[in-house]
Design a protein around this motif. Structure first.
Motif, PDB file in Angstrom:
ATOM      1  N   MET A   1      -4.626  -9.496  76.324  1.00  0.00           N
ATOM      2  CA  MET A   1      -5.106 -10.306  75.227  1.00  0.00           C
ATOM      3  C   MET A   1      -4.671 -11.752  75.386  1.00  0.00           C
ATOM      4  SD  MET A   1      -5.002  -7.860  71.840  1.00  0.00           S
ATOM      5  CE  MET A   1      -4.683  -9.256  70.845  1.00  0.00           C
ATOM      6  N   THR A   2      -3.513 -11.969  75.964  1.00  0.00           N
ATOM      7  CA  THR A   2      -3.053 -13.347  76.139  1.00  0.00           C
ATOM      8  C   THR A   2      -3.929 -14.097  77.124  1.00  0.00           C
ATOM      9  OG1 THR A   2      -1.463 -12.621  77.795  1.00  0.00           O
ATOM     10  CG2 THR A   2      -0.670 -12.839  75.527  1.00  0.00           C
ATOM     11  N   ALA A   3      -4.578 -13.380  78.042  1.00  0.00           N
ATOM     12  CA  ALA A   3      -5.479 -14.036  78.981  1.00  0.00           C
ATOM     13  C   ALA A   3      -6.677 -14.650  78.258  1.00  0.00           C
ATOM     14  CB  ALA A   3      -5.965 -13.035  80.026  1.00  0.00           C
ATOM     15  N   HIS A   4      -7.024 -14.097  77.099  1.00  0.00           N
ATOM     16  CA  HIS A   4      -8.145 -14.616  76.306  1.00  0.00           C
ATOM     17  C   HIS A   4      -7.664 -15.431  75.113  1.00  0.00           C
ATOM     18  CE1 HIS A   4     -10.973 -12.292  78.637  1.00  0.00           C
ATOM     19  NE2 HIS A   4     -10.204 -11.223  78.475  1.00  0.00           N
ATOM     20  N   HIS A   5      -6.384 -15.818  75.119  1.00  0.00           N
ATOM     21  CA  HIS A   5      -5.768 -16.641  74.067  1.00  0.00           C
ATOM     22  C   HIS A   5      -5.839 -15.968  72.699  1.00  0.00           C
ATOM     23  CE1 HIS A   5      -5.524 -19.800  77.036  1.00  0.00           C
ATOM     24  NE2 HIS A   5      -6.821 -19.670  77.268  1.00  0.00           N
ATOM     25  N   LEU A   6      -5.675 -14.642  72.665  1.00  0.00           N
ATOM     26  CA  LEU A   6      -5.656 -13.893  71.417  1.00  0.00           C
ATOM     27  C   LEU A   6      -4.238 -13.421  71.135  1.00  0.00           C
ATOM     28  CD1 LEU A   6      -8.847 -11.709  71.935  1.00  0.00           C
ATOM     29  CD2 LEU A   6      -8.634 -13.784  70.574  1.00  0.00           C
ATOM     30  N   LYS A   7      -3.914 -13.320  69.862  1.00  0.00           N
ATOM     31  CA  LYS A   7      -2.580 -12.891  69.476  1.00  0.00           C
ATOM     32  C   LYS A   7      -2.696 -12.031  68.223  1.00  0.00           C
ATOM     33  CE  LYS A   7       1.912 -14.733  68.214  1.00  0.00           C
ATOM     34  NZ  LYS A   7       2.675 -15.941  67.922  1.00  0.00           N
ATOM     35  N   LEU A   8      -2.012 -10.894  68.202  1.00  0.00           N
ATOM     36  CA  LEU A   8      -2.006 -10.042  67.023  1.00  0.00           C
ATOM     37  C   LEU A   8      -1.031 -10.581  65.996  1.00  0.00           C
ATOM     38  CD1 LEU A   8      -2.083  -6.451  68.547  1.00  0.00           C
ATOM     39  CD2 LEU A   8      -3.903  -7.629  67.335  1.00  0.00           C
ATOM     40  N   SER A   9      -1.423 -10.498  64.740  1.00  0.00           N
ATOM     41  CA  SER A   9      -0.561 -10.934  63.652  1.00  0.00           C
ATOM     42  C   SER A   9      -0.132  -9.709  62.852  1.00  0.00           C
ATOM     43  CB  SER A   9      -1.317 -11.907  62.755  1.00  0.00           C
ATOM     44  OG  SER A   9      -0.556 -12.229  61.629  1.00  0.00           O
ATOM     45  N   PRO A  10       1.163  -9.370  62.847  1.00  0.00           N
ATOM     46  CA  PRO A  10       1.614  -8.186  62.106  1.00  0.00           C
ATOM     47  C   PRO A  10       1.312  -8.257  60.611  1.00  0.00           C
ATOM     48  CG  PRO A  10       3.348  -8.989  63.550  1.00  0.00           C
ATOM     49  CD  PRO A  10       2.254 -10.001  63.579  1.00  0.00           C
ATOM     50  N   SER A  11       1.290  -9.465  60.043  1.00  0.00           N
ATOM     51  CA  SER A  11       1.025  -9.586  58.612  1.00  0.00           C
ATOM     52  C   SER A  11      -0.436  -9.291  58.270  1.00  0.00           C
ATOM     53  CB  SER A  11       1.400 -10.982  58.124  1.00  0.00           C
ATOM     54  OG  SER A  11       0.589 -11.953  58.755  1.00  0.00           O
ATOM     55  N   LYS A  12      -1.334  -9.427  59.238  1.00  0.00           N
ATOM     56  CA  LYS A  12      -2.750  -9.173  58.990  1.00  0.00           C
ATOM     57  C   LYS A  12      -3.216  -7.827  59.540  1.00  0.00           C
ATOM     58  CE  LYS A  12      -4.081 -14.016  59.073  1.00  0.00           C
ATOM     59  NZ  LYS A  12      -4.930 -15.017  59.744  1.00  0.00           N
ATOM     60  N   THR A  13      -2.346  -7.124  60.234  1.00  0.00           N
ATOM     61  CA  THR A  13      -2.718  -5.855  60.854  1.00  0.00           C
ATOM     62  C   THR A  13      -2.630  -4.728  59.838  1.00  0.00           C
ATOM     63  OG1 THR A  13      -1.876  -6.644  62.966  1.00  0.00           O
ATOM     64  CG2 THR A  13      -2.198  -4.278  62.743  1.00  0.00           C
ATOM     65  N   GLU A  14      -3.684  -3.934  59.753  1.00  0.00           N
ATOM     66  CA  GLU A  14      -3.738  -2.799  58.836  1.00  0.00           C
ATOM     67  C   GLU A  14      -3.984  -1.527  59.630  1.00  0.00           C
ATOM     68  OE1 GLU A  14      -5.631  -4.404  54.761  1.00  0.00           O
ATOM     69  OE2 GLU A  14      -6.981  -4.424  56.478  1.00  0.00           O
ATOM     70  N   LEU A  15      -3.400  -0.439  59.173  1.00  0.00           N
ATOM     71  CA  LEU A  15      -3.568   0.860  59.805  1.00  0.00           C
ATOM     72  C   LEU A  15      -4.260   1.786  58.819  1.00  0.00           C
ATOM     73  CD1 LEU A  15      -2.988   2.966  62.030  1.00  0.00           C
ATOM     74  CD2 LEU A  15      -0.775   3.341  60.939  1.00  0.00           C
ATOM     75  N   LEU A  16      -5.396   2.294  59.222  1.00  0.00           N
ATOM     76  CA  LEU A  16      -6.154   3.217  58.387  1.00  0.00           C
ATOM     77  C   LEU A  16      -6.220   4.550  59.116  1.00  0.00           C
ATOM     78  CD1 LEU A  16      -7.895   3.663  55.847  1.00  0.00           C
ATOM     79  CD2 LEU A  16      -9.858   2.998  57.216  1.00  0.00           C
ATOM     80  N   PHE A  17      -5.707   5.590  58.487  1.00  0.00           N
ATOM     81  CA  PHE A  17      -5.697   6.933  59.061  1.00  0.00           C
ATOM     82  C   PHE A  17      -6.804   7.741  58.407  1.00  0.00           C
ATOM     83  CE2 PHE A  17      -3.985  11.329  59.098  1.00  0.00           C
ATOM     84  CZ  PHE A  17      -4.017  11.515  60.462  1.00  0.00           C
ATOM     85  N   ILE A  18      -7.755   8.197  59.217  1.00  0.00           N
ATOM     86  CA  ILE A  18      -8.856   9.010  58.719  1.00  0.00           C
ATOM     87  C   ILE A  18      -8.651  10.423  59.247  1.00  0.00           C
ATOM     88  CG2 ILE A  18     -11.360   9.309  58.651  1.00  0.00           C
ATOM     89  CD1 ILE A  18     -11.581   6.297  59.214  1.00  0.00           C
ATOM     90  N   PRO A  19      -8.108  11.318  58.404  1.00  0.00           N
ATOM     91  CA  PRO A  19      -7.811  12.671  58.882  1.00  0.00           C
ATOM     92  C   PRO A  19      -9.079  13.508  58.989  1.00  0.00           C
ATOM     93  CG  PRO A  19      -7.275  12.490  56.570  1.00  0.00           C
ATOM     94  CD  PRO A  19      -7.718  11.125  57.017  1.00  0.00           C
ATOM     95  N   SER A  20      -9.030  14.476  59.890  1.00  0.00           N
ATOM     96  CA  SER A  20     -10.141  15.416  59.966  1.00  0.00           C
ATOM     97  C   SER A  20     -10.026  16.412  58.812  1.00  0.00           C
ATOM     98  CB  SER A  20     -10.129  16.150  61.309  1.00  0.00           C
ATOM     99  OG  SER A  20      -8.990  16.972  61.386  1.00  0.00           O
ATOM    100  N   THR A  21     -11.096  17.101  58.522  1.00  0.00           N
ATOM    101  CA  THR A  21     -11.074  18.041  57.398  1.00  0.00           C
ATOM    102  C   THR A  21     -10.228  19.269  57.706  1.00  0.00           C
ATOM    103  OG1 THR A  21     -13.104  19.029  58.222  1.00  0.00           O
ATOM    104  CG2 THR A  21     -13.314  17.309  56.546  1.00  0.00           C
ATOM    105  N   THR A  22     -10.101  19.620  58.981  1.00  0.00           N
ATOM    106  CA  THR A  22      -9.340  20.819  59.334  1.00  0.00           C
ATOM    107  C   THR A  22      -7.906  20.513  59.745  1.00  0.00           C
ATOM    108  OG1 THR A  22     -10.114  20.696  61.616  1.00  0.00           O
ATOM    109  CG2 THR A  22     -11.404  22.038  60.082  1.00  0.00           C
ATOM    110  N   GLY A  23      -7.643  19.288  60.146  1.00  0.00           N
ATOM    111  CA  GLY A  23      -6.310  18.941  60.635  1.00  0.00           C
ATOM    112  C   GLY A  23      -5.344  18.627  59.507  1.00  0.00           C
ATOM    113  N   PRO A  24      -4.072  18.745  59.796  1.00  0.00           N
ATOM    114  CA  PRO A  24      -3.067  18.421  58.779  1.00  0.00           C
ATOM    115  C   PRO A  24      -2.967  16.908  58.594  1.00  0.00           C
ATOM    116  CG  PRO A  24      -1.998  18.954  60.835  1.00  0.00           C
ATOM    117  CD  PRO A  24      -3.469  19.206  61.047  1.00  0.00           C
ATOM    118  N   HIS A  25      -2.612  16.505  57.396  1.00  0.00           N
ATOM    119  CA  HIS A  25      -2.401  15.091  57.114  1.00  0.00           C
ATOM    120  C   HIS A  25      -0.989  14.717  57.539  1.00  0.00           C
ATOM    121  CE1 HIS A  25      -2.823  11.215  55.296  1.00  0.00           C
ATOM    122  NE2 HIS A  25      -1.771  11.422  54.529  1.00  0.00           N
ATOM    123  N   ARG A  26      -0.887  13.745  58.400  1.00  0.00           N
ATOM    124  CA  ARG A  26       0.414  13.336  58.909  1.00  0.00           C
ATOM    125  C   ARG A  26       0.750  11.944  58.402  1.00  0.00           C
ATOM    126  NH1 ARG A  26      -0.344  13.091  64.940  1.00  0.00           N
ATOM    127  NH2 ARG A  26      -2.505  12.828  64.403  1.00  0.00           N
TER     128      ARG A  26
END
Length: 126
Positions: free
Chosen positions: A1-26
């Motif tokens: 990513m640094t080769a393309h001058h991109l940088k991740l920002s932890p304050s703007k990063t979101e994690l969305l967990f989409i569980p399957s209907t049969t799998g356990p929710h972790r």
């Protein structure tokens, strides 16, 4: 990513967990830099609000609120506009928002509710 001058920002990063209907929710968290990113109820990506059940209820509520606000403002200046100017404003401001990423909402039950709430009846003169 640094080769393309991109940088991740932890304050703007979101994690969305989409569980399957049969799998356990972790409980899942990702360590990123000096921060820990925990799953959120909904996440925004390219202007679309996604949730874990893919119901799009938050996105539709936000879209409805935005369109109603635009229609309210257009209605306030409607006496000073021609019919063509009003049509152009509605098409460029309201319809474009409804059309953005509409493929995600195709066949969704709640989309009919959004269309009813954002109807052009708000533009009728009082």
């Amino acid at each position: 990513m640094t080769a393309h001058h991109l940088k991740l920002s932890p304050s703007k990063t979101e994690l969305l967990f989409i569980p399957s209907t049969t799998g356990p929710h972790r409980d899942l968290a990702i360590s990123f830099g000096n921060s820990l990113i925990a799953p959120t109820e909904d996440a925004r990506s390219l202007g679309v609000i996604l949730d874990g059940q893919l119901s799009f209820s938050a996105h539709i509520a936000n879209l409805t609120r935005s369109c109603r606000f635009l229609l309210y403002n257009i209605r306030r200046i409607r006496p000073f506009l021609s019919q063509e100017a009003t049509q152009l404003l509605v098409q460029s401001l309201v319809i474009s928002r409804l059309d953005y990423c509409n493929l995600l909402l195709a066949g969704h039950q709640a989309l009919a509710t959004c269309s009813e709430r954002c109807s052009s009846s708000h533009l009728q003169p009082s």
